[in-house]
Write a protein that holds these residues in place. Sequence first.
Motif, PDB file in Angstrom:
ATOM      1  N   TYR A 245      -6.650   3.852   5.992  1.00 51.04           N
ATOM      2  CA  TYR A 245      -6.231   4.033   4.662  1.00 51.04           C
ATOM      3  C   TYR A 245      -7.518   3.641   3.632  1.00 51.04           C
ATOM      4  O   TYR A 245      -8.165   2.665   3.613  1.00 51.04           O
ATOM      5  N   LYS A 246      -7.926   4.821   2.957  1.00 52.46           N
ATOM      6  CA  LYS A 246      -9.134   4.754   2.027  1.00 52.46           C
ATOM      7  C   LYS A 246      -8.745   5.404   0.611  1.00 52.46           C
ATOM      8  O   LYS A 246      -8.027   6.421   0.777  1.00 52.46           O
ATOM      9  N   ASN A 247      -9.021   4.576  -0.539  1.00 48.72           N
ATOM     10  CA  ASN A 247      -8.854   5.302  -1.722  1.00 48.72           C
ATOM     11  C   ASN A 247      -7.271   5.966  -1.864  1.00 48.72           C
ATOM     12  O   ASN A 247      -7.004   6.902  -2.232  1.00 48.72           O
TER      13      ASN A 247
ATOM     14  N   ILE B 296       0.941  -1.224  -0.083  1.00 55.05           N
ATOM     15  CA  ILE B 296      -0.078   0.148   0.063  1.00 55.05           C
ATOM     16  C   ILE B 296       0.808   1.377  -0.026  1.00 55.05           C
ATOM     17  O   ILE B 296       0.315   2.181   0.059  1.00 55.05           O
ATOM     18  N   SER B 297       2.262   1.175  -0.193  1.00 54.44           N
ATOM     19  CA  SER B 297       2.797   2.235  -0.303  1.00 54.44           C
ATOM     20  C   SER B 297       3.087   2.680  -1.925  1.00 54.44           C
ATOM     21  O   SER B 297       2.914   1.996  -2.622  1.00 54.44           O
TER      22      SER B 297
ATOM     23  N   ASP C  58     -17.043   6.793  16.640  1.00 58.28           N
ATOM     24  CA  ASP C  58     -17.167   5.606  15.820  1.00 58.28           C
ATOM     25  C   ASP C  58     -16.475   6.051  14.365  1.00 58.28           C
ATOM     26  O   ASP C  58     -16.972   7.017  13.824  1.00 58.28           O
ATOM     27  N   PRO C  59     -15.681   5.249  13.929  1.00 54.26           N
ATOM     28  CA  PRO C  59     -14.842   5.584  12.385  1.00 54.26           C
ATOM     29  C   PRO C  59     -15.880   5.614  11.521  1.00 54.26           C
ATOM     30  O   PRO C  59     -15.686   6.240  10.330  1.00 54.26           O
ATOM     31  N   LYS C  60     -17.274   4.746  11.527  1.00 56.20           N
ATOM     32  CA  LYS C  60     -17.971   4.813  10.513  1.00 56.20           C
ATOM     33  C   LYS C  60     -18.599   5.977  10.086  1.00 56.20           C
ATOM     34  O   LYS C  60     -18.810   6.192   8.630  1.00 56.20           O
ATOM     35  N   GLN C  61     -18.525   7.018  10.949  1.00 56.93           N
ATOM     36  CA  GLN C  61     -19.255   8.076  10.425  1.00 56.93           C
ATOM     37  C   GLN C  61     -18.321   8.835   9.387  1.00 56.93           C
ATOM     38  O   GLN C  61     -18.663   9.661   8.707  1.00 56.93           O
ATOM     39  N   PHE C  62     -16.936   8.645   9.604  1.00 52.53           N
ATOM     40  CA  PHE C  62     -15.965   9.243   8.548  1.00 52.53           C
ATOM     41  C   PHE C  62     -15.677   8.377   7.423  1.00 52.53           C
ATOM     42  O   PHE C  62     -15.365   8.953   6.449  1.00 52.53           O
ATOM     43  N   LEU C  63     -16.069   7.154   7.559  1.00 55.10           N
ATOM     44  CA  LEU C  63     -16.088   6.195   6.259  1.00 55.10           C
ATOM     45  C   LEU C  63     -17.089   6.297   5.253  1.00 55.10           C
ATOM     46  O   LEU C  63     -16.919   6.092   4.202  1.00 55.10           O
TER      47      LEU C  63
END
Length: 311
Positions: free
Chosen positions: A175-177, A126-127, A216-221
């Motif tokens: 780590y997203k997109n 992923i780097s 909750d991380p879901k609110q940012f995902l």
Amino acid sequence: MKIERLLAITVLLLNRRRLTAKELAARFEVTTRTIYRDIDTLNGAGIPVVSCQGYEGGFEVPENYKLSRQLLTFEDMVSILTTLNGVNRTMKNPDLSSVIEKITALIPEEKEPSFQDRADVLVVDISSWGGEEKGRQYLAEIHRAILSSSRLKFDYTTAEGQRSTRKVEPLTLIYKNFVWYLIAYCCVRQEGRLFRLTRIKKIETLAERFARKRIDPKQFLEDTPARPMVKLCLRFNPAVRFKVEEYFDEQVIAVEKSGSLLVEISFPESDWIVSFLLSFGDMVEVISPPIYRERLRSIAVKMMANYDTTI
């Protein structure tokens, strides 16, 4: 903790075959007397640790012994190790390295050649290509701060170009997109915030501890509210056909008699559209909408002005 040391000793002996009490004591920062007691505990638990005397003596586990593998199939272990190795290429985290070592020790000896072959079938990294050493250092420092519940201080630039100094309580790395983000409680804004790591500068770990908050991380995902869509009609030079086919599905590409490629596509309204089109240089022409055609024409005029004078 003793249980962690016992497991680590078992894994080391499974992987390295033979280690002395002195080597184990130095690794775990305990006395050799403690190591001997640990070996007795392992033997009592049914793990056959044997002592070999002589110049190359030490403790070892018989080669035909493996930990129970009932919970994980060979396919499970390959998948887990592929993912963990991919993450650890960027994180360089000792804890992840330890987990990788433990799972590797569970692979049956007769399956090891097969595992080596399978390990090269799918490699996750992923780097990004090239440098990025500073980014790795920031990532590692943030991860350490999360684990130790230490506050961070850094300079941050928003997408709109606004700069500020933030003090935060780091909670989660995402780590997203193809981009790393930090979810943290911002002590300035007094709420959970999402920070893009590439916009963080001058990071500092403070000697301040905090009690972890439940955010909750879901609110940012979840996807951001839908922005207005803009429908583009673009004509590309045949010379960049390979690039066009790389970016767009074949369903939206029409080849004209001249060989030019006509693409009709819709994107969310964003400054990114202009940047994307400029990456094609003079190999693309905006047919519609007129506003984007005019924006690119205006930028092209300004770019020409930069080269009107001789340096």
